[in-house]
Design a protein around this motif. Structure first.
Motif, PDB file in Angstrom:
ATOM      1  N   TYR A  33      13.188  -2.196   2.210  1.00  0.00           N
ATOM      2  CA  TYR A  33      11.905  -1.252   2.594  1.00  0.00           C
ATOM      3  C   TYR A  33      10.827  -1.984   1.378  1.00  0.00           C
ATOM      4  N   ARG A  34      11.022  -2.350   0.243  1.00  0.00           N
ATOM      5  CA  ARG A  34       9.797  -3.212  -0.586  1.00  0.00           C
ATOM      6  C   ARG A  34       9.380  -4.516   0.425  1.00  0.00           C
ATOM      7  N   ASN A  35       9.713  -4.578   0.701  1.00  0.00           N
ATOM      8  CA  ASN A  35       9.411  -5.999   1.907  1.00  0.00           C
ATOM      9  C   ASN A  35       8.706  -5.824   2.839  1.00  0.00           C
ATOM     10  N   ALA A  36       9.174  -4.859   3.754  1.00  0.00           N
ATOM     11  CA  ALA A  36       9.105  -4.239   5.117  1.00  0.00           C
ATOM     12  C   ALA A  36       7.206  -4.072   5.071  1.00  0.00           C
ATOM     13  N   MET A  37       7.431  -2.492   3.049  1.00  0.00           N
ATOM     14  CA  MET A  37       6.120  -2.162   3.550  1.00  0.00           C
ATOM     15  C   MET A  37       5.277  -3.229   2.703  1.00  0.00           C
ATOM     16  N   PHE A  38       5.288  -4.367   2.038  1.00  0.00           N
ATOM     17  CA  PHE A  38       4.808  -5.409   1.479  1.00  0.00           C
ATOM     18  C   PHE A  38       4.041  -6.261   2.780  1.00  0.00           C
ATOM     19  N   ARG A  39       4.751  -6.589   3.405  1.00  0.00           N
ATOM     20  CA  ARG A  39       4.612  -6.846   5.649  1.00  0.00           C
ATOM     21  C   ARG A  39       3.198  -6.290   5.619  1.00  0.00           C
ATOM     22  N   ALA A  40       4.028  -4.841   5.980  1.00  0.00           N
ATOM     23  CA  ALA A  40       3.352  -4.446   6.906  1.00  0.00           C
ATOM     24  C   ALA A  40       2.607  -3.792   6.158  1.00  0.00           C
ATOM     25  N   GLY A  41       1.863  -3.906   4.954  1.00  0.00           N
ATOM     26  CA  GLY A  41       0.214  -3.837   4.193  1.00  0.00           C
ATOM     27  C   GLY A  41      -0.337  -4.980   4.395  1.00  0.00           C
ATOM     28  N   LYS A  42      -0.242  -6.280   4.651  1.00  0.00           N
ATOM     29  CA  LYS A  42      -0.094  -7.531   4.354  1.00  0.00           C
ATOM     30  C   LYS A  42      -1.008  -7.375   6.129  1.00  0.00           C
ATOM     31  N   SER A  43      -0.570  -6.985   7.040  1.00  0.00           N
ATOM     32  CA  SER A  43      -0.417  -7.046   8.761  1.00  0.00           C
ATOM     33  C   SER A  43      -1.505  -6.459   8.865  1.00  0.00           C
ATOM     34  N   GLN A  44      -1.169  -4.332   8.244  1.00  0.00           N
ATOM     35  CA  GLN A  44      -2.256  -3.572   9.160  1.00  0.00           C
ATOM     36  C   GLN A  44      -2.523  -2.876   8.094  1.00  0.00           C
ATOM     37  N   ASP A  45      -2.651  -3.262   7.282  1.00  0.00           N
ATOM     38  CA  ASP A  45      -3.477  -3.031   5.873  1.00  0.00           C
ATOM     39  C   ASP A  45      -3.420  -1.224   5.337  1.00  0.00           C
ATOM     40  N   ARG A  46      -4.018   0.343   5.813  1.00  0.00           N
ATOM     41  CA  ARG A  46      -3.941   0.835   4.927  1.00  0.00           C
ATOM     42  C   ARG A  46      -3.249   1.597   6.040  1.00  0.00           C
ATOM     43  N   ARG A  47      -2.943   1.455   7.415  1.00  0.00           N
ATOM     44  CA  ARG A  47      -2.953   2.218   8.426  1.00  0.00           C
ATOM     45  C   ARG A  47      -0.818   1.771   8.397  1.00  0.00           C
ATOM     46  N   ALA A  48      -0.794   0.917   7.676  1.00  0.00           N
ATOM     47  CA  ALA A  48       0.702   0.738   7.464  1.00  0.00           C
ATOM     48  C   ALA A  48       1.645   1.974   6.290  1.00  0.00           C
ATOM     49  N   GLY A  49       0.468   2.738   6.221  1.00  0.00           N
ATOM     50  CA  GLY A  49       0.790   3.537   5.014  1.00  0.00           C
ATOM     51  C   GLY A  49       1.368   4.561   5.944  1.00  0.00           C
ATOM     52  N   SER A  50       1.548   4.857   7.236  1.00  0.00           N
ATOM     53  CA  SER A  50       2.707   5.794   7.965  1.00  0.00           C
ATOM     54  C   SER A  50       4.150   5.566   7.803  1.00  0.00           C
ATOM     55  N   TYR A  51       4.288   4.253   7.229  1.00  0.00           N
ATOM     56  CA  TYR A  51       5.517   3.867   7.464  1.00  0.00           C
ATOM     57  C   TYR A  51       6.474   4.258   6.651  1.00  0.00           C
ATOM     58  N   LEU A  52       5.478   4.726   5.339  1.00  0.00           N
ATOM     59  CA  LEU A  52       6.609   5.628   4.520  1.00  0.00           C
ATOM     60  C   LEU A  52       6.917   6.285   4.777  1.00  0.00           C
ATOM     61  N   ASP A  53       6.336   7.218   5.813  1.00  0.00           N
ATOM     62  CA  ASP A  53       6.994   8.079   6.217  1.00  0.00           C
ATOM     63  C   ASP A  53       8.477   8.159   6.470  1.00  0.00           C
ATOM     64  N   ARG A  54       8.533   7.342   7.194  1.00  0.00           N
ATOM     65  CA  ARG A  54       9.817   6.903   6.631  1.00  0.00           C
ATOM     66  C   ARG A  54      11.341   6.414   6.186  1.00  0.00           C
ATOM     67  N   ILE A  55      10.652   6.441   4.641  1.00  0.00           N
ATOM     68  CA  ILE A  55      11.852   6.177   3.583  1.00  0.00           C
ATOM     69  C   ILE A  55      11.529   8.149   3.093  1.00  0.00           C
ATOM     70  N   THR A  56      13.267   8.513   3.488  1.00  0.00           N
ATOM     71  CA  THR A  56      13.472   9.761   2.948  1.00  0.00           C
ATOM     72  C   THR A  56      13.640   9.999   1.107  1.00  0.00           C
ATOM     73  N   ASP A  57      13.929   9.145   0.794  1.00  0.00           N
ATOM     74  CA  ASP A  57      14.396   8.481  -0.568  1.00  0.00           C
ATOM     75  C   ASP A  57      13.303   8.716  -1.574  1.00  0.00           C
ATOM     76  N   PRO A  58      13.210   9.772  -2.121  1.00  0.00           N
ATOM     77  CA  PRO A  58      11.631   9.012  -2.946  1.00  0.00           C
ATOM     78  C   PRO A  58      11.972   8.492  -3.724  1.00  0.00           C
ATOM     79  N   GLY A  59      12.592   7.524  -5.150  1.00  0.00           N
ATOM     80  CA  GLY A  59      13.363   6.928  -5.066  1.00  0.00           C
ATOM     81  C   GLY A  59      12.935   5.646  -4.967  1.00  0.00           C
ATOM     82  N   LEU A  60      12.772   5.710  -3.690  1.00  0.00           N
ATOM     83  CA  LEU A  60      13.288   3.890  -2.824  1.00  0.00           C
ATOM     84  C   LEU A  60      11.571   4.358  -2.295  1.00  0.00           C
ATOM     85  N   ARG A  61      11.376   5.485  -1.464  1.00  0.00           N
ATOM     86  CA  ARG A  61      10.154   5.678  -1.475  1.00  0.00           C
ATOM     87  C   ARG A  61       8.737   5.109  -2.520  1.00  0.00           C
TER      88      ARG A  61
END
Length: 101
Positions: A43-71
């Motif tokens: 999840y960390r890798n995916a969000m880092f890459r998404a942030g680099k590629s899509q900037d703030r728009r990638a923030g919506s991907y966080l909604d897919r992470i249901t565990d609060p700690g991992l999120r």
């Protein structure tokens, strides 16, 4: 092909969800610290890459992470990417207790 890999994050989130199912399995959960779980790292890798590629728009991907700690861990990586910081170098550990008879 490389450009597609940098914008298609679905495989990363599918893999993270698969790993999370293993890490959080009620029958034999991963007893390593959660920050070291393979799913956390994916999840960390995916969000880092998404942030680099899509900037703030990638923030919506966080909604897919249901565990609060991992999120939270993934959100930190996402913010680091937006701020132009390097990715955190995490480690993966898997430890499952086994009953001995």
């Amino acid at each position: 092909m490389r450009a597609e890999m940098e914008t298609n994050f679905e495989p990363h989130f599918q893999e993270a969800a698969r790993l999370y199912a293993e890490d959080a399995d009620a029958q034999g959960p991963n007893s390593s610290p959660r920050e070291c779980w393979p799913s956390t790292q994916e999840y960390r890798n995916a969000m880092f890459r998404a942030g680099k590629s899509q900037d703030r728009r990638a923030g919506s991907y966080l909604d897919r992470i249901t565990d609060p700690g991992l999120r939270l861990f993934a959100e930190i990586e996402f913010i680091a990417a937006l701020a132009g910081l390097p990715q955190f170098a995490g480690s993966r550990r898997v430890f499952h207790f086994q009953e001995t008879y």
